[in-house]
Design an enzyme around this catalytic site. Structure first.
Site, PDB file in Angstrom:
ATOM      1  N   HIS A  25       0.927  -1.011  -0.086  1.00 37.76           N
ATOM      2  CA  HIS A  25      -0.068   0.124   0.129  1.00 37.76           C
ATOM      3  C   HIS A  25       0.891   1.237  -0.009  1.00 37.76           C
ATOM      4  O   HIS A  25       0.504   2.374  -0.873  1.00 37.76           O
ATOM      5  CB  HIS A  25      -0.887  -0.015   1.226  1.00 37.76           C
ATOM      6  CG  HIS A  25      -1.773   1.121   1.262  1.00 37.76           C
ATOM      7  ND1 HIS A  25      -3.264   0.855   0.998  1.00 37.76           N
ATOM      8  CD2 HIS A  25      -1.801   2.467   1.701  1.00 37.76           C
ATOM      9  CE1 HIS A  25      -3.649   2.198   1.083  1.00 37.76           C
ATOM     10  NE2 HIS A  25      -2.752   2.912   1.774  1.00 37.76           N
ATOM     11  N   GLU A  26       1.844   1.223   0.840  1.00 38.57           N
ATOM     12  CA  GLU A  26       2.344   2.566   1.024  1.00 38.57           C
ATOM     13  C   GLU A  26       3.412   2.656  -0.415  1.00 38.57           C
ATOM     14  O   GLU A  26       3.742   3.674  -0.783  1.00 38.57           O
ATOM     15  CB  GLU A  26       3.471   2.444   2.112  1.00 38.57           C
ATOM     16  CG  GLU A  26       2.758   2.050   3.536  1.00 38.57           C
ATOM     17  CD  GLU A  26       1.765   3.271   3.570  1.00 38.57           C
ATOM     18  OE1 GLU A  26       1.791   4.278   3.151  1.00 38.57           O
ATOM     19  OE2 GLU A  26       0.759   2.908   4.244  1.00 38.57           O
TER      20      GLU A  26
ATOM     21  N   HIS B 297       1.745   4.232  -2.901  1.00 37.31           N
ATOM     22  CA  HIS B 297       1.630   5.979  -2.896  1.00 37.31           C
ATOM     23  C   HIS B 297       2.772   6.427  -3.618  1.00 37.31           C
ATOM     24  O   HIS B 297       2.657   7.804  -3.808  1.00 37.31           O
ATOM     25  CB  HIS B 297       1.468   6.386  -1.328  1.00 37.31           C
ATOM     26  CG  HIS B 297       0.170   6.150  -0.697  1.00 37.31           C
ATOM     27  ND1 HIS B 297      -0.842   6.687  -1.484  1.00 37.31           N
ATOM     28  CD2 HIS B 297      -0.245   5.475   0.328  1.00 37.31           C
ATOM     29  CE1 HIS B 297      -1.956   6.644  -0.578  1.00 37.31           C
ATOM     30  NE2 HIS B 297      -1.665   5.937   0.590  1.00 37.31           N
TER      31      HIS B 297
ATOM     32  N   GLU C  31      -6.098   7.428  -2.061  1.00 33.96           N
ATOM     33  CA  GLU C  31      -6.145   6.468  -1.313  1.00 33.96           C
ATOM     34  C   GLU C  31      -6.956   5.181  -2.137  1.00 33.96           C
ATOM     35  O   GLU C  31      -6.729   4.020  -1.922  1.00 33.96           O
ATOM     36  CB  GLU C  31      -7.173   6.678   0.030  1.00 33.96           C
ATOM     37  CG  GLU C  31      -6.316   7.565   0.796  1.00 33.96           C
ATOM     38  CD  GLU C  31      -5.009   6.761   1.481  1.00 33.96           C
ATOM     39  OE1 GLU C  31      -5.160   5.731   1.768  1.00 33.96           O
ATOM     40  OE2 GLU C  31      -3.888   7.238   1.519  1.00 33.96           O
TER      41      GLU C  31
END
Length: 605
Positions: free
Chosen positions: A479-480, A483, A502
């Site tokens: 997930h990170e 980003h 998000e």
């Protein structure tokens, strides 16, 4: 102008007048003191007023107006009765030893604004002269407004960049005889150097930041801003394009958290505060204010300084048990993306892996699987862009390091270190070129309020992700990493649209994690559908149990000058599986507006 707001509930005001003048580069020179819980030093700002402001304003033009469209007024600065000592006990490569600043061990008794300088100058001028020009006579001075909160500003001065040896090569107009115009012309040429001269540009920024001051500027602070003016400078092009601010943070400042790590040793870090970095350094907060930066940070030699810089900094030993760390970035981004963490971190080295583990980590996706879509011309401002770099396009796994308190060494080696290479490789197979050249991962203290936070070149992970099997750590890491593309390389033009970043990151964590595990397509689909159902149920629970005002983002038309809401907003996009999507088509305009570093996620229910 003081605005009473509750950061846990209200939108934050963006005071900086970015429509008139933009910061192009910050040079920070800071000392970290754990005894007083203060970060202090200087920041030099280099401005560009833009072509549309190069011409003198007419008598009907407004010369200064903060983004909030509220009139701003200087207050009379109160005299400061405080003992002043020189706290520089060791030499600094970028030091300003001629500045006298408040002792590190002393209590701040300077008043709520912390203004220690030029109150006599300010008291000689009627407060009515500090009002922003409302546009009917054009005789008032230009007012620079920066976003600022919980800082003690001690001194503001113009920097004499013309005094730097060899800097005259940046002067295209040798006929300039007015010294102030010459200084501004030098800065204009410096901030517009082509991208292939970035090393020379950073060096010139550093040398200019050490130039002597050439006159103090009048300033005042209120709850949310720092206001600066120069007598006689009536327009943005006339205002000094290089200024130095001497300041220090306050222990109660909300941009950084002073705490202890899991081993009980002191540390400080930016934990994604609702007020972003405005209590760490004066800056322009709106996402449209894109800038680069370089920073020199000094701390006791036992501490490690990590920042969101492009380089993997190594400490330079100074006298009396202090070390200096230097970081920089060449990719223009919002000031909120600057991240710092200072603590007794230990770099975690991998143990000897089995042959199967090594084979999995070194696995390369086939060229057909890794679809490198070349971007012909990027749509952003010029900088050394990795999407234009052929060698970067083939870099499946970027250099990476892991830092944590020494007590977590075994857990990191057993779980996190093994997961980073396959997760990076999976992301590359889906999206191609990594936007950033390296990655540091830091296991942050137990008071960190979420599972992870992504910033350029560095990711903060909660200790909670290391528990149990690798699934939680792997999905959060994916997930990170996502980003880096959605939220940082590209981002919402306005913070009210942060849900877009998000949504993409939440979807891509499933895609990356399935590839990292080398799941068959049917298994990946089954896992993705199960997680989508769980998200949908969590979303229903949040909507059912959250106040209605927390479920709606402010309308864009009503919040053009406001920052992000600090409360979590349930976003329906995260609950659904997106159809197959050509992600690379987005990167033709990557980083036109930039992203926001403080992207936080709540722990799953």
């Amino acid at each position: 102008m003081n605005i009473n707001l509750d950061p846990s509930r209200d939108d934050l005001p963006l005071m900086a007048n970015t429509s008139h003048i933009l910061v192009k580069h910050y040079v920070l020179d800071l000392d970290v003191n754990f005894e007083s819980q203060i970060i202090e030093g200087t920041i030099v700002l280099f401005f560009d007023s833009g072509n549309k402001f190069r011409k003198k304003s007419s008598s009907t033009e407004e010369t200064c107006r903060p983004e909030s469209n509220e009139a701003c007024k200087f207050r009379m600065l109160e005299p400061c009765h405080i003992s002043v000592t020189n706290t520089r006990t060791f030499s600094s490569k970028m030091g300003y030893n001629d500045f006298a600043i408040c002792g590190k061990g002393e209590k701040d008794t300077s008043g709520k604004d912390g203004n220690h300088d030029n109150w006599k100058l300010a008291s000689e001028i009627s407060s009515s002269k500090y009002c922003c020009d409302t546009g009917n006579h054009g005789s008032e001075d230009f007012l620079l407004v920066l976003d600022c909160c919980d800082l003690s500003v001690l001194k503001v001065e113009e920097v004499d960049v013309a005094a730097v040896p060899g800097i005259e090569k940046f002067t295209r107009s040798p006929k300039l005889t007015v010294v102030s115009e010459l200084r501004n012309q030098i800065v204009r040429e410096l901030v517009t150097l082509p991208a292939d001269r970035w090393r020379e540009q950073l060096d010139c920024y550093a040398r200019c930041s050490q130039a002597p001051g050439c006159g103090e500027l009048l300033f005042d602070t209120d709850t949310w801003s720092l206001q600066i003016r120069k007598t006689g400078a009536q327009t943005a092009p006339d205002f000094p394009h290089a200024i130095r601010i001497l300041y220090r943070t306050k222990p109660q400042g909300r941009s950084v958290t002073w705490t202890s790590d899991q081993s009980g040793r002191p540390c400080v870090y930016t934990m994604g505060s609702p007020i972003n970095n405005r209590a760490l350094f004066p800056c322009q907060e709106p996402p449209v204010a894109m800038s680069t930066w370089q920073a020199t940070v000094r701390a006791a030699a036992s501490f490690v300084v990590l920042m969101s810089g492009e380089n993997s900094a190594k400490p330079t030993q100074l006298q009396e048990g202090y070390s200096s760390w230097h970081y920089y970035v060449t990719m223009p981004m919002p000031a909120s993306t600057l991240t710092i963490a200072v603590g007794s971190w230990t770099e975690m080295k991998p143990e000897t892996y089995s042959s199967n583990d090594l084979a999995a980590e070194r696995r390369s996706f086939s060229p057909s699987e890794a679809d490198f879509r070349c971007v012909g011309v990027c749509g952003h401002v010029e900088y050394p862009c990795r999407f234009q770099n052929a060698s970067a396009a083939t870099q499946e796994i970027i250099p990476h390091r892991v830092f944590a308190p020494v007590c977590l060494k075994h857990t990191c080696q057993e779980t996190l270190l093994r997961l980073i290479p396959p997760c990076l490789s999976a992301a590359h197979s889906v999206l191609g070129t990594h936007p950033f050249s390296r990655l540091d991962v830091l296991i942050v203290p137990a008071n960190f309020p979420s599972l992870g936070m992504a910033s350029p070149h560095i990711v903060f992970l909660s200790q909670s992700t290391l528990t149990g099997r690798s699934h939680l750590c792997g999905t959060r890491l994916c997930h990170e990493i996502a980003h880096s593309w959605f939220g940082l390389a590209i981002g919402a033009r306005d913070w009210t649209e942060e849900w877009l970043s998000e949504g993409f990151a939440t979807h891509l964590e499933d895609v990356f994690w399935a590839k990292a595990q080398q799941l068959a397509p049917s298994e990946a689909q089954e896992q993705q559908e199960l997680r989508a159902v769980l998200r949908w149920r969590r979303l229903q629970d949040e909507v059912r149990n959250s106040p209605e005002e927390m479920q709606v983002l402010s309308c864009l038309s009503e919040t053009s000058s406001l920052g992000p809401r600090s409360t979590a907003v349930a976003v329906a996009t995260e609950a659904f599986i997106l159809p197959p999507f050509d992600y690379s088509q987005v990167f033709g305009i990557h980083n036109q507006t930039g992203g926001k570093a403080a992207i936080q996620e709540s722990s799953p229910l």
